[in-house]
Scaffold this motif. Sequence first.
Motif, short mmCIF file in Angstrom:
data_model
loop_
_atom_site.label_atom_id
_atom_site.label_comp_id
_atom_site.label_asym_id
_atom_site.label_seq_id
_atom_site.Cartn_x
_atom_site.Cartn_y
_atom_site.Cartn_z
N ALA A 104 0.82 -1.21 0.00
CA ALA A 104 0.00 0.00 0.00
C ALA A 104 0.85 1.26 0.00
CB ALA A 104 -0.94 0.00 1.20
N ASP A 105 1.97 1.27 0.76
CA ASP A 105 2.78 2.48 0.80
C ASP A 105 3.43 2.75 -0.55
OD1 ASP A 105 4.42 0.26 1.05
OD2 ASP A 105 5.86 1.26 2.37
N GLU A 106 3.81 1.71 -1.27
CA GLU A 106 4.36 1.91 -2.61
C GLU A 106 3.29 2.42 -3.56
OE1 GLU A 106 6.44 -1.38 -4.26
OE2 GLU A 106 7.68 -1.71 -2.48
N MET A 107 2.08 1.87 -3.47
CA MET A 107 1.00 2.33 -4.34
C MET A 107 0.67 3.80 -4.07
SD MET A 107 0.15 -0.07 -6.46
CE MET A 107 -1.57 0.00 -6.98
N GLU A 108 0.73 4.18 -2.79
CA GLU A 108 0.45 5.59 -2.47
C GLU A 108 1.54 6.49 -3.04
OE1 GLU A 108 -0.23 8.39 1.45
OE2 GLU A 108 -1.21 6.43 1.34
N ASP A 141 -6.88 5.97 -0.21
CA ASP A 141 -7.80 7.05 0.14
C ASP A 141 -7.64 8.17 -0.88
OD1 ASP A 141 -9.15 9.22 1.26
OD2 ASP A 141 -8.57 8.72 3.31
N ARG A 142 -8.56 8.20 -1.84
CA ARG A 142 -8.46 9.17 -2.93
C ARG A 142 -8.48 10.60 -2.41
NH1 ARG A 142 -12.26 9.54 -8.40
NH2 ARG A 142 -11.68 11.69 -8.96
N GLU A 143 -9.39 10.91 -1.51
CA GLU A 143 -9.51 12.28 -1.02
C GLU A 143 -8.24 12.72 -0.30
OE1 GLU A 143 -13.01 12.79 1.30
OE2 GLU A 143 -14.37 12.42 -0.37
N PRO A 363 9.46 11.75 21.14
CA PRO A 363 8.36 11.06 20.46
C PRO A 363 7.99 11.71 19.12
CG PRO A 363 7.88 11.27 22.79
CD PRO A 363 9.10 12.09 22.53
N PHE A 364 7.99 13.04 19.07
CA PHE A 364 7.68 13.69 17.79
C PHE A 364 8.77 13.41 16.77
CE2 PHE A 364 7.96 17.41 14.93
CZ PHE A 364 6.76 17.20 14.24
N ALA A 365 10.03 13.47 17.19
CA ALA A 365 11.13 13.19 16.25
C ALA A 365 11.01 11.78 15.69
CB ALA A 365 12.47 13.38 16.96
N ASP A 366 10.67 10.81 16.54
CA ASP A 366 10.51 9.44 16.07
C ASP A 366 9.34 9.32 15.10
OD1 ASP A 366 12.64 8.66 17.64
OD2 ASP A 366 11.40 7.90 19.28
N ALA A 367 8.22 9.96 15.44
CA ALA A 367 7.05 9.92 14.55
C ALA A 367 7.36 10.60 13.23
CB ALA A 367 5.86 10.59 15.24
N LEU A 368 8.14 11.67 13.29
CA LEU A 368 8.48 12.41 12.09
C LEU A 368 9.38 11.58 11.17
CD1 LEU A 368 8.14 15.17 10.70
CD2 LEU A 368 10.24 15.88 11.84
N ARG A 369 10.34 10.89 11.73
CA ARG A 369 11.20 10.05 10.90
C ARG A 369 10.40 8.94 10.23
NH1 ARG A 369 15.37 11.48 14.70
NH2 ARG A 369 14.46 10.13 16.27
N ASP A 370 9.48 8.33 10.97
CA ASP A 370 8.63 7.30 10.38
C ASP A 370 7.75 7.91 9.28
OD1 ASP A 370 9.67 5.41 12.09
OD2 ASP A 370 8.00 5.51 13.52
N GLY A 371 7.18 9.08 9.56
CA GLY A 371 6.33 9.73 8.57
C GLY A 371 7.09 10.12 7.33
N ALA A 372 8.32 10.56 7.50
CA ALA A 372 9.13 10.96 6.35
C ALA A 372 9.39 9.79 5.42
CB ALA A 372 10.44 11.57 6.83
N ARG A 373 9.63 8.61 6.01
CA ARG A 373 9.87 7.42 5.18
C ARG A 373 8.63 7.04 4.39
NH1 ARG A 373 13.27 5.90 9.60
NH2 ARG A 373 11.50 5.02 10.73
N ALA A 457 2.03 13.03 8.08
CA ALA A 457 2.06 11.59 8.42
C ALA A 457 2.38 11.35 9.89
CB ALA A 457 3.09 10.89 7.53
N ALA A 458 3.13 12.30 10.50
CA ALA A 458 3.53 12.12 11.90
C ALA A 458 2.46 12.54 12.89
CB ALA A 458 4.81 12.92 12.17
#
Length: 465
Positions: A104-108, A141-143, A363-373, A457-458
């Motif tokens: 799914a992440d590749e399709m997005e 999620d098209r929207e 916690p935000f830095a960790d969430a941000l790194r995950d979101g960036a990927r 994403a984060a």
Amino acid sequence: MLNHTRLRFADASDGAVQLLALDQDAFSDWLKTQPKSVQTWVKAQGFKAASGSVCIVPGEGGSIAMALAGLGDATSRARGRFAMAAVAEKLPAGTYQIASGHPADEMEEHALGWLLSQYAFETYRAQPPHAARLVCPDALDRERIEAIAAGEALTRDLINTPTADMGPDNLEAAARALAESHGAKIDVVVGEALLDQNFPMIHAVGRASATEPRLIDMTWGNAGPTLVLVGKGVCFDTGGLNIKPGASMGLMKKDMGGSATVLGLAHMIMALGLPLKLRVLIPAVENSIDGSAFRPQDILTSRKGLTVEVNNTDAEGRLVLADALALADETPPDLMICMATLTGAARVAVGPDISPFFTDDVPFADALRDGARTARDPVWEMPFHAAYEPLIEPGIADLDNAPKGGFAGSITAALFLRRFVSNTARFAHFDIYGWQPAAAPGRPKGGVGMGARAILAALPKALNL
């Protein structure tokens, strides 16, 4: 500026051409499973699934049987992103549907890259549209993807517009239009009223311009955690009395890239209806020169009460941001994020493609790194290095806006900003570039959003949405 009809998916169609996205490493094995006629044709076209490559396989009567899209190998994917954006630019007119079978992440990434490839800046000259349209892949999620693409387009449009048409008043108009489209509230403090309402550094930086400085304050949402986005809105930066050389002034229409990015991110948040309370603060100024311009060695008293010695009028962004950050800090939000095209030192450190960020919030830095990927929006954490705090303390005033020595310029700028958010527990600062120096898949040369998709994403993890 949100009327980007190109950046939308085609409606589902039985006549959509099947588009096979193929990894280069697995391409040979796939080709062996195809009919002999297909193998012969693909080999004759020299298609080997290199990143961004395309092969049209003909069907009966001149129709297209299917289209092949190359994703490259692991090395090329590590070096670049949005291979499907390059594919979209090469396909002939028609409607396409990516064959399933990818995570799914590749399709997005494929779907978003396709939409971003359709962007064109058309304020001053019509641009030929790309004729290939994409049906949103199943289970996506098209929207959401369309909202992200529209937010990115807004950011690009704002940065690409020259200051003659994107001064502080025009930036205010763009913020008002965005607020109206989402039912947000907006308040703007202009000119001498900045002094009356205690925004002295915003006024000092912008008072020499023919267009009055202002603070834009937009709010949206009634429930959930509070998120404040602060964006640097220096619509043009001459450098002030420490005037920039011509070569350094050439791209200064983009010095409001922080404000453009937070407005694009705000659109994404509001369009998706995230369950939070949003506040957007933009100090909008033009750093110009006339008899009223602020001077080197002036000492300014900020909204927070901290005094600042001006040792370079070209370090003005942190001054206007400081007043806006101090305002937000008076009613501490759950999370405050500052975005600014602030220092050349950040570009020396990480180049134009990565968004460096500073935060003490693990916690935000960790969430941000995950979101960036997942969002394919690269970021890199930089330190609030406390040992450098003395560098921003000139002795004659509380703070120095341009420490001597030339070392750690992005860090000292971030430390300067942090002084104005002493009540807010969770704060992050992004020192972005806001400009794509050479065209790349999904990113034409010109203004570009940085960090916004990673932040979006984060947010669910960072704010427990």
